[in-house]
Design an enzyme around this catalytic site. Structure first.
Site, PDB file in Angstrom:
ATOM      1  N   ASP A 205       0.870  -1.186   0.000  1.00  0.00           N
ATOM      2  CA  ASP A 205       0.000   0.000   0.000  1.00  0.00           C
ATOM      3  C   ASP A 205       0.901   1.228   0.000  1.00  0.00           C
ATOM      4  O   ASP A 205       1.853   1.332   0.801  1.00  0.00           O
ATOM      5  CB  ASP A 205      -0.888  -0.008   1.257  1.00  0.00           C
ATOM      6  CG  ASP A 205      -1.909   1.113   1.210  1.00  0.00           C
ATOM      7  OD1 ASP A 205      -2.974   0.929   0.600  1.00  0.00           O
ATOM      8  OD2 ASP A 205      -1.603   2.197   1.787  1.00  0.00           O
TER       9      ASP A 205
ATOM     10  N   ASN B   7      -2.711  12.870  -4.390  1.00  0.00           N
ATOM     11  CA  ASN B   7      -3.937  13.032  -5.189  1.00  0.00           C
ATOM     12  C   ASN B   7      -4.642  14.343  -4.834  1.00  0.00           C
ATOM     13  O   ASN B   7      -5.072  15.083  -5.731  1.00  0.00           O
ATOM     14  CB  ASN B   7      -4.889  11.859  -4.914  1.00  0.00           C
ATOM     15  CG  ASN B   7      -5.027  10.968  -6.145  1.00  0.00           C
ATOM     16  OD1 ASN B   7      -4.526  11.296  -7.201  1.00  0.00           O
ATOM     17  ND2 ASN B   7      -5.690   9.834  -5.977  1.00  0.00           N
TER      18      ASN B   7
ATOM     19  N   HIS C 158      -5.418  14.371  -9.544  1.00  0.00           N
ATOM     20  CA  HIS C 158      -5.517  12.964  -9.947  1.00  0.00           C
ATOM     21  C   HIS C 158      -4.572  12.631 -11.093  1.00  0.00           C
ATOM     22  O   HIS C 158      -4.097  11.502 -11.200  1.00  0.00           O
ATOM     23  CB  HIS C 158      -6.956  12.643 -10.350  1.00  0.00           C
ATOM     24  CG  HIS C 158      -7.864  12.516  -9.172  1.00  0.00           C
ATOM     25  ND1 HIS C 158      -7.879  11.428  -8.339  1.00  0.00           N
ATOM     26  CD2 HIS C 158      -8.777  13.387  -8.646  1.00  0.00           C
ATOM     27  CE1 HIS C 158      -8.756  11.593  -7.378  1.00  0.00           C
ATOM     28  NE2 HIS C 158      -9.316  12.795  -7.536  1.00  0.00           N
TER      29      HIS C 158
ATOM     30  N   ASP D  40      -2.233   9.594 -11.017  1.00  0.00           N
ATOM     31  CA  ASP D  40      -2.242   8.504 -12.010  1.00  0.00           C
ATOM     32  C   ASP D  40      -0.835   8.237 -12.544  1.00  0.00           C
ATOM     33  O   ASP D  40      -0.424   7.083 -12.701  1.00  0.00           O
ATOM     34  CB  ASP D  40      -3.180   8.854 -13.176  1.00  0.00           C
ATOM     35  CG  ASP D  40      -4.651   8.735 -12.788  1.00  0.00           C
ATOM     36  OD1 ASP D  40      -4.923   8.188 -11.700  1.00  0.00           O
ATOM     37  OD2 ASP D  40      -5.512   9.190 -13.571  1.00  0.00           O
TER      38      ASP D  40
ATOM     39  N   ASP E 250      -4.408   2.513  -4.371  1.00  0.00           N
ATOM     40  CA  ASP E 250      -2.943   2.481  -4.285  1.00  0.00           C
ATOM     41  C   ASP E 250      -2.475   1.154  -3.720  1.00  0.00           C
ATOM     42  O   ASP E 250      -1.436   1.072  -3.100  1.00  0.00           O
ATOM     43  CB  ASP E 250      -2.425   3.646  -3.450  1.00  0.00           C
ATOM     44  CG  ASP E 250      -3.029   3.653  -2.047  1.00  0.00           C
ATOM     45  OD1 ASP E 250      -3.984   2.861  -1.801  1.00  0.00           O
ATOM     46  OD2 ASP E 250      -2.563   4.432  -1.193  1.00  0.00           O
TER      47      ASP E 250
END
Lengths: 82, 468
Positions: free
Chosen positions: B348, B356, B361, B365, B391
């Site tokens: 994680d 983010n 975003h 990404d 994630d």
């Protein structure tokens, strides 16, 4: 086809209508045989007009004719259509 | 006055009548110097001419009889002819017409009511017929009369003076022929313009015709293909049994449908969806084969892409949860069978939510894409890296996996993720927390293993980020 009988009619020296009459006389006499196809008349003439009158009349009577030139005259062959 | 004729008068009369008859025979009169009176009577010209007339009349009668038979014969031929015949005189009056002409042009009227009538009075299309009569030249003209496509051949007949006496017109119905021509033109257009390739071979499978689409698909010109064998297009990807089955179906059912790989002129191998049909002639013998083909390269690529997307994460192109679950199940089956071990590393990303939220975003990404690449660079080829969502990533270690190997890999990953990621010109610092589960120690099924790896990850996160 060779003919069984050829009747020679030499009318040199004659002029129409005598040529025609003499030819018709012979034609009338042998009409049936000529129509049957086994007999023909070969006319020898030195009259030019006869080459028109004889074939024309023979044609009306139902005969066939052939005209050819000879030395000093004409040969008219009259035969049947059968 | 005496009524008795003298001999001279009688002879003059006879000569006059003979001349009259000779005139009818078309020859000259009889001159006295040519035939003296005695000879005249001896050869009997009147008798000769009378006999000859008798023969002329007999010949005429026979000719009339034959003419009558011939007329009947011609009438029968005309009336049984499948074409219409109309004879017009020079004033456009109908001299003759046959049964079909009466049906087509004269409304089925009785012939005797038509013959001798002006064509205009008895025929609705008389003007068209008269126009054709004007240009009668034995060549054929096509026209539409009464909704019927006809081919017309008109011939002039001249009298003995060379004047046009009548015109014989023959009308042939070419409606079916025209329809056939229209159909053929349509089929030709379809053949030329259809998107699918159409390839026709003879019974010996030699190519006799192709349409433009075949050239578009295979890259060969029509001229290059005509006379060639379709086997020259073989890709080499199909074995003998493939073609044996194709021919078995063609010979048994007259048709084969399937996908086949052929080689194009430039050497590419392309998938074609083909339907091959056997065409039989009137005697039932195969005369041709027709192959209709469509290049399905694009469809195949799209199918492959859809298949890929169904099992992979769109963003990182790593296996998704579905594919990972499948691989994990298979791996578990294998280690149960072989007694081997496997390890799961649940990863994680730390502080990903902040990235983010603060950088957007798009940056998030890009970071996920880079993280996935970095992860893939650390594992062995046999291991699987998957993105489970957000994630969260997971690594499946197989073939000789152990807790030590998993610990070692986790350390490498943590170290690698401590290095900043260059995203949009910025160094982005994140880290990761990893939980490890080992089969069979931490579970023997996929759900338990994943749950334990996940729990281990959270414990690691509680201990402190960048830990395991």
């Amino acid at each position: 086809m060779p003919m069984a009988q050829t009747i020679d009619l030499d009318i040199r020296g004659q002029i129409c209508p005598s040529c025609l009459l003499l030819t018709l006389k012979e034609l009338n006499r042998h009409a049936a045989a000529i129509r049957g196809g086994g007999t023909e008349i070969v006319v020898t003439t030195d009259d030019r007009q006869a080459t028109a009158t004889i074939p024309s009349t023979a044609d009306r009577m139902g005969f066939r004719t052939e005209v050819s030139r000879l030395d000093g005259g004409y040969r008219i062959r009259i035969f049947g259509t059968g | 006055m005496s009524t008795a004729l003298t001999q001279q008068e009688a002879l003059r009369y006879i000569r006059a009548k003979i001349d009259q008859l000779l005139g009818v025979m078309g020859t000259l009169p009889l001159r006295p110097e040519e035939l003296d009176d005695a000879t005249l009577l001896e050869i009997d010209p009147i008798g000769i001419i009378a006999d000859s007339f008798h023969q002329v009349i007999a010949h005429l009668n026979e000719t009339n009889h034959r003419l009558s038979l011939a007329t009947g014969e011609i009438r029968t031929i005309l009336d049984t002819l499948g074409a219409a015949v109309v004879v017009l005189d020079s004033n456009d009056r109908v001299e003759d017409c046959n049964r079909i002409a009466i049906e087509w042009f004269f409304g089925g009227a009785a012939r005797e009511t038509i013959i001798g009538q002006a064509a205009n009075d008895v025929c609705a299309c008389a003007d068209a017929i008269a126009d054709i009569r004007q240009i009668a030249d034995r060549s054929s003209h096509n026209a539409n009369l009464h909704g019927r496509d006809v081919q017309i051949v008109a011939s002039k007949i001249f009298d003995e003076n060379g004047r046009q006496a009548k015109t014989v017109m023959l009308f042939t119905d070419i409606t079916v022929q025209k329809e056939t021509e229209r159909s053929l033109r349509l089929y030709s257009k379809i053949f030329r313009q259809v998107g699918e390739g159409i390839l026709i071979t003879d019974a010996e499978t030699r190519i006799v015709e192709v349409n433009a689409a075949v050239s578009d698909i295979l890259g060969y010109s029509r001229e290059e293909l005509i006379g060639a064998m379709p086997s020259s297009l073989k890709s080499g990807l199909h074995d003998q049994s493939f073609f044996a089955e194709l021919w078995r179906q063609l010979n048994t059912h007259g048709r084969w449908r399937g996908e086949i790989f052929d080689r194009t002129r430039d050497g590419r191998v392309i998938p074609l969806l083909q339907t091959i049909s056997a065409v039989r002639d009137g005697d039932g013998r195969i005369s041709h084969y027709i192959a209709v083909m469509a290049d399905i390269s694009t469809i195949k690529e799209r199918q492959a892409r859809l298949d890929f997307l169904a099992h992979h994460d769109v963003l990182t192109e790593l296996p998704n949860r579905l594919l990972f679950g499948d691989r994990l199940d298979h791996a578990i089956d294998r280690v149960r069978r072989d007694g081997d071990a496997l390890a799961l590393l649940f990863i994680d990303l730390d502080r990903f939510k902040n990235i983010n939220d603060t950088l957007g975003h798009h940056v998030g990404d890009q970071l996920l894409i880079q993280a996935s690449k970095r992860l893939k660079g650390l594992v062995r080829r046999a291991d699987t890296v998957a993105r489970l969502g957000g994630d969260e990533f997971v690594v499946l270690m197989e073939n000789g996996a152990s807790r030590d190997a998993a610990d070692s890999l986790a350390s490498k990953i943590i170290a690698a993720f401590k290095q900043p990621f260059l995203v949009g010109g910025n160094d982005v610092h994140i880290g990761c927390s990893i939980g490890i589960a080992i089969h069979p120690a931490d579970g023997t099924d996929a759900i338990t293993l994943l749950a334990n790896a996940d729990a281990a990850m959270y414990r690691a996160k509680d201990v402190g980020r960048d830990s395991r």
